[in-house]
Write a protein that holds these residues in place. Structure first.
Motif, PDB file in Angstrom:
ATOM      1  N   LYS A  54       8.608  29.605 -10.871  1.00 45.29           N
ATOM      2  CA  LYS A  54       9.267  30.503 -11.832  1.00 45.29           C
ATOM      3  C   LYS A  54       8.531  31.828 -11.943  1.00 45.29           C
ATOM      4  N   LYS A  57       8.192  33.986  -8.319  1.00 43.04           N
ATOM      5  CA  LYS A  57       9.412  34.300  -7.580  1.00 43.04           C
ATOM      6  C   LYS A  57       9.740  35.794  -7.568  1.00 43.04           C
ATOM      7  N   GLU A 415      13.418  22.260 -16.243  1.00 38.56           N
ATOM      8  CA  GLU A 415      14.094  21.957 -14.978  1.00 38.56           C
ATOM      9  C   GLU A 415      15.390  22.743 -14.846  1.00 38.56           C
ATOM     10  N   LYS A 419      16.465  25.604 -12.079  1.00 40.08           N
ATOM     11  CA  LYS A 419      17.702  25.393 -11.315  1.00 40.08           C
ATOM     12  C   LYS A 419      18.593  26.638 -11.394  1.00 40.08           C
ATOM     13  N   LEU A 420      18.757  27.167 -12.588  1.00 39.89           N
ATOM     14  CA  LEU A 420      19.591  28.356 -12.763  1.00 39.89           C
ATOM     15  C   LEU A 420      19.003  29.566 -12.028  1.00 39.89           C
ATOM     16  N   MET A 422      17.097  29.447  -9.279  1.00 35.76           N
ATOM     17  CA  MET A 422      17.157  29.249  -7.825  1.00 35.76           C
ATOM     18  C   MET A 422      18.589  29.300  -7.292  1.00 35.76           C
ATOM     19  N   GLU A 423      19.574  29.134  -8.170  1.00 37.27           N
ATOM     20  CA  GLU A 423      20.977  29.144  -7.738  1.00 37.27           C
ATOM     21  C   GLU A 423      21.523  30.554  -7.561  1.00 37.27           C
ATOM     22  N   LYS A 424      20.792  31.558  -8.033  1.00 44.45           N
ATOM     23  CA  LYS A 424      21.297  32.934  -7.975  1.00 44.45           C
ATOM     24  C   LYS A 424      21.418  33.421  -6.532  1.00 44.45           C
TER      25      LYS A 424
END
Length: 424
Positions: A54, A57, A415, A419-420, A422-424
Motif C-alpha cells: 500500500k 505503490k 484487505e 484490493k480496491l 490493486m484493481e485500478k
C-alpha cells in the motif's frame, strides 16, 4: 522508569530517514542482499506484506521518477548503501535510475504479495550467476531479521547497527503521566535529538512552501491566508507548515526528515504543528523543544500499542501527540494534556490508510487542525466524556481501545483497501 530509559527510547524511535520508509525499507533489504553476493544479477525477487505494498505503490522516491516495489528493489540493488540505514538512497543519480530501469525492463525484477501474517514484512532475494542471498525485514522498517546466503543463515534476529525498535517491555512501561513528568523535568541536553527533529523537519516544510510538490496542500493554505480567504490563526499555521512538509516528502524531495516510530510522515505531523503554534505564540525555544518532545513521546507510546502499520492512518496518532504538545505551549496541565488526547482520539480515530501518496498531506493537514482544536477545547476544560463512544475516563484505557480498533477491528478493511487499490 529510569531517567535514561526514555532518552534511549527517543534514540531508537527518532531516526533520520530519506524518502518514504516503505520503499526505503525495500531498497534496504535489496541493497543488503546485493552486498552479500558476487556476480552478475539474474533475478531480484520481492515479496511484501499488503501494508508495505500500500505504502510503496505510489509514493515518490527521492530525486527519481520511478515508483513501486520493483523500482524500490532495483534502485536498492543498483545504488543503495545498506550501511546508511534509512538514508541509503541519498545522492542517487540519473545513471542509477537508468540502471534500475534497465534491470526492470530486462524482466529481472519480480514483485508479489507475501503470505506472511506480519503487517510489516519484506523479503528480497537476489540471484546472480554465482550466488543467491535472501534478506527479510520484519516488524520495524530497519530490522533485518534474516540474512541468508546460498541457503545458509548468516544473521538472524536483527542486523547490527541498523537501529531496531525499542524493546517491548520498555515501551509497555510508558504512561502519559510518566512521559509528562519526564518532559517537564529532564535536562534540556537530553532533548538534543528532539531539537534535531525540529530543525530537519522545518527545512523540508519550508521547501514544500516554496516549491511545487504534490498537491501543494501547505502552500495553498498559506496562499489563501495571504489572500484573506483563510484567517492567520493557530490552526492554519499548524496545517500549512505540517502539510507542506508532507507535500515535499511524498513527492520525492531529496531532503531527509526525522521519522517517528518508523514513519517520516508521522515525524512531520508530530513536530511541525507544534512548531507552527510555538512560533505563532512566540514562546521560548526551550518551551517549544519540550512541547515537541511531549508530542514525540505520546505518539511513540500510542504507536507501540497501535502497531507500525494498520488499516487506520498513522498520522491520526501523530495528531494525538501534537495535541498534547500544543496544550503544553498553552500552559495547560497534565489533565488538560490527557483531555486533548481524548478529544483527538474521539475525532479522527476512523481515518483509513489507503497508502502513501501525495494525498497524505491532506490527512496531515486535517490531523494538525484537529490537534489545535482538541488542545483549545482541553484548555477550556472541554473533554469528550466517558459516556461517549469508546472513550474511557482513563486516557490509557481510551488509548488501548483505539489500538484494539486499529489492530483487531480493521483486518478485513485492510484487505479490502488493498484490493480496491490493486484493481485500478
Amino acid at each position: 522508569m529510569e531517567e535514561n530509559k526514555i532518552s534511549m527510547i527517543l534514540e531508537k524511535e527518532l531516526v533520520v530517514a530519506l524518502g518514504c520508509t516503505e520503499p526505503v525499507a525495500i531498497a534496504l533489504a535489496a541493497a543488503t542482499a546485493k552486498k552479500h553476493v558476487n556476480g552478475e544479477i539474474q533475478e531480484v525477487m520481492v515479496k511484501a506484506s499488503g501494508n508495505i505494498i500500500k505504502n510503496a505503490k505510489s509514493v515518490g522516491i527521492p530525486g527519481m521518477s520511478g515508483k513501486g516495489l520493483d523500482f524500490s528493489a532495483a534502485i536498492g540493488v543498483v545504488a543503495g548503501n545498506p550501511d546508511r540505514k534509512l538514508e541509503l538512497l541519498e545522492g542517487l543519480t540519473k545513471e542509477d535510475e537508468r540502471l534500475a530501469f534497465k534491470l526492470i525492463n530486462e524482466g529481472k525484477v519480480k514483485a508479489s504479495q507475501s503470505d506472511s501474517p506480519k503487517r510489516l514484512f519484506i523479503e528480497v532475494t537476489v540471484q546472480t550467476d554465482q550466488q543467491s542471498a535472501r534478506v527479510i525485514i520484519s516488524d520495524n522498517h530497519s530490522n533485518i531479521s534474516l540474512i541468508e546466503v546460498d541457503g545458509k543463515a548468516i544473521s538472524r534476529g536483527g542486523c547490527e547497527n541498523l537501529g531496531v525498535a525499542s524493546e517491548g517491555e520498555e515501551l509497555d512501561k510508558l504512561s502519559i503521566d510518566e512521559i509528562y513528568e519526564w518532559v517537564i523535568q529532564t535536562d534540556l541536553k537530553n532533548l538534543a535529538l528532539v531539537k534535531q527533529s525540529i530543525d530537519l523537519n522545518k527545512v523540508i516544510a519550508l521547501e514544500g512552501l516554496s516549491g511545487d510538490y504534490g498537491l501543494n496542500v501547505g502552500k495553498t493554505i498559506q496562499q489563501n491566508v495571504q489572500k484573506g480567504i483563510l484567517s492567520d490563526d493557530l490552526a492554519t499555521v499548524a496545517m500549512s507548515l505540517a502539510a507542506a512538509g508532507s507535500d515535499a516528502r511524498m513527492a520525492g524531495s531529496t531532503l531527509p526528515v526525522m521519522a517517528n516510530s518508523g514513519s517520516g510522515n508521522q515525524g512531520i505531523a508530530v513536530t511541525l504543528p507544534v512548531v507552527g503554534v510555538a512560533e505563532k505564540l512566540q514562546v521560548s525555544e526551550e518551551k517549544m523543544i519540550r512541547a515537541v518532545a511531549l508530542s514525540h513521546l505520546v505518539t511513540i507510546h500510542i504507536k507501540s500499542k497501535f502497531g507500525r502499520l494498520s488499516a487506520l492512518c498513522g498520522v491520526t496518532v501523530a495528531g494525538m501527540g501534537a495535541s498534547a504538545g500544543i496544550v503544553h505551549l498553552l500552559d495547560g496541565s497534565l489533565q488538560q494534556v490527557k483531555g486533548a488526547i481524548q478529544n483527538t482520539i474521539g475525532n479522527v480515530s476512523g481515518m483509513i490508510c489507503d497508502g502513501a501518496k501525495a494525498g497524505c498531506a491532506m490527512k496531515v493537514s486535517t490531523c494538525s487542525n484537529v490537534a489545535v482544536q482538541s488542545a483549545l477545547l482541553a484548555i477550556n476544560h472541554q473533554e469528550i466524556q466517558s459516556t461517549d463512544g469508546f472513550i474511557h475516563e482513563d486516557v490509557e484505557k481510551t488509548i488501548d481501545a483505539f489500538c484494539t480498533l486499529g489492530n483487531e477491528g480493521t483486518r478485513q478493511t485492510d484487505e479490502l483497501i488493498l484490493k480496491l487499490m490493486m484493481e485500478k
